[in-house]
Scaffold this motif. Sequence first.
Motif, PDB file in Angstrom:
ATOM      1  N   VAL A  63       0.864  -1.180   0.000  1.00 53.33           N
ATOM      2  CA  VAL A  63       0.000   0.000   0.000  1.00 53.33           C
ATOM      3  C   VAL A  63       0.901   1.230   0.000  1.00 53.33           C
ATOM      4  O   VAL A  63       1.775   1.359   0.858  1.00 53.33           O
ATOM      5  CB  VAL A  63      -0.937   0.009   1.228  1.00 53.33           C
ATOM      6  CG1 VAL A  63      -1.649   1.350   1.337  1.00 53.33           C
ATOM      7  CG2 VAL A  63      -1.949  -1.114   1.131  1.00 53.33           C
ATOM      8  N   THR A  69      -6.294   6.042   2.739  1.00 56.51           N
ATOM      9  CA  THR A  69      -5.278   5.682   1.747  1.00 56.51           C
ATOM     10  C   THR A  69      -4.475   4.440   2.118  1.00 56.51           C
ATOM     11  O   THR A  69      -3.871   3.822   1.239  1.00 56.51           O
ATOM     12  CB  THR A  69      -4.292   6.847   1.513  1.00 56.51           C
ATOM     13  OG1 THR A  69      -3.587   7.133   2.738  1.00 56.51           O
ATOM     14  CG2 THR A  69      -5.028   8.083   1.037  1.00 56.51           C
ATOM     15  N   CYS A  70      -4.480   4.056   3.407  1.00 59.72           N
ATOM     16  CA  CYS A  70      -3.608   2.963   3.821  1.00 59.72           C
ATOM     17  C   CYS A  70      -4.293   1.823   4.574  1.00 59.72           C
ATOM     18  O   CYS A  70      -3.850   0.669   4.466  1.00 59.72           O
ATOM     19  CB  CYS A  70      -2.486   3.500   4.714  1.00 59.72           C
ATOM     20  SG  CYS A  70      -1.419   4.709   3.926  1.00 59.72           S
ATOM     21  N   ARG A  98      -8.524   2.061   0.156  1.00 63.51           N
ATOM     22  CA  ARG A  98      -7.123   2.105  -0.249  1.00 63.51           C
ATOM     23  C   ARG A  98      -6.896   1.331  -1.548  1.00 63.51           C
ATOM     24  O   ARG A  98      -7.752   0.553  -1.994  1.00 63.51           O
ATOM     25  CB  ARG A  98      -6.241   1.519   0.856  1.00 63.51           C
ATOM     26  CG  ARG A  98      -6.369   0.013   0.943  1.00 63.51           C
ATOM     27  CD  ARG A  98      -5.674  -0.606   2.119  1.00 63.51           C
ATOM     28  NE  ARG A  98      -5.852  -2.055   2.075  1.00 63.51           N
ATOM     29  CZ  ARG A  98      -5.639  -2.865   3.093  1.00 63.51           C
ATOM     30  NH1 ARG A  98      -5.262  -2.379   4.257  1.00 63.51           N
ATOM     31  NH2 ARG A  98      -5.809  -4.169   2.961  1.00 63.51           N
TER      32      ARG A  98
END
Length: 217
Positions: free
Chosen positions: A133, A190-191, A197
């Motif tokens: 990621v 985002t993670c 994500r």
Amino acid sequence: MTYFNQQTKLVDYDRSRDSSHPSELLIVEGDSASRAVQRLRDPAFQAVLPMQGKPMNAVKASETRVKRNPWYIALVDALGVDWDASSLESLRYDRVILVFDPDADGIHCGALLLMFLDQYLSPLLAANRVSLVKPPLFEITATGYTDSVYAFSEEHLKRIVASLEEKEIECKHKRYRGLASLGDQTLIETCLDPDCRTAHLLQRKDAEAARSLFGGS
């Protein structure tokens, strides 16, 4: 109940709770990143293991040195497999997620870990159990817009800024200094959140690319 293993610094997920998501071991870079991820992860399915400094180059080092390396010992112990991972029946997580800082050191750490996995735990890669990621490197805000846009490299930033400037939209950006510098919502989206994500599946070809860049035969 989650637990903290003083030897490995593994923070496991709560195996007594049900989750619709497959279990994950999130490998992060350092204690500050680990604290941020621990605070925001979903303890029903996400475990966290911080990397302590750059890992040993497992391709260049002897097998004896690699198998004596404290962090690699901790990782293998956390995964619950033998050193060659010949059987994945004892694997304690459905997938392994690498989440490193979006800078040169983070890229190097990810490459070194990937080379280790390829050299010693290749069945994990073959079984599509390992993903990467990428946290954003920049946040861009534009006049007249409430939502931010994220850039994941210098080149990506240049393209976004150029596109906005073509439309005569004023914008500004800030650079993140690692996972711990991301805002809570940004880190989650985002993670951490599998529904938001972007996770890049890592395979043998990625390990070969890492070898070509960072050494090893």
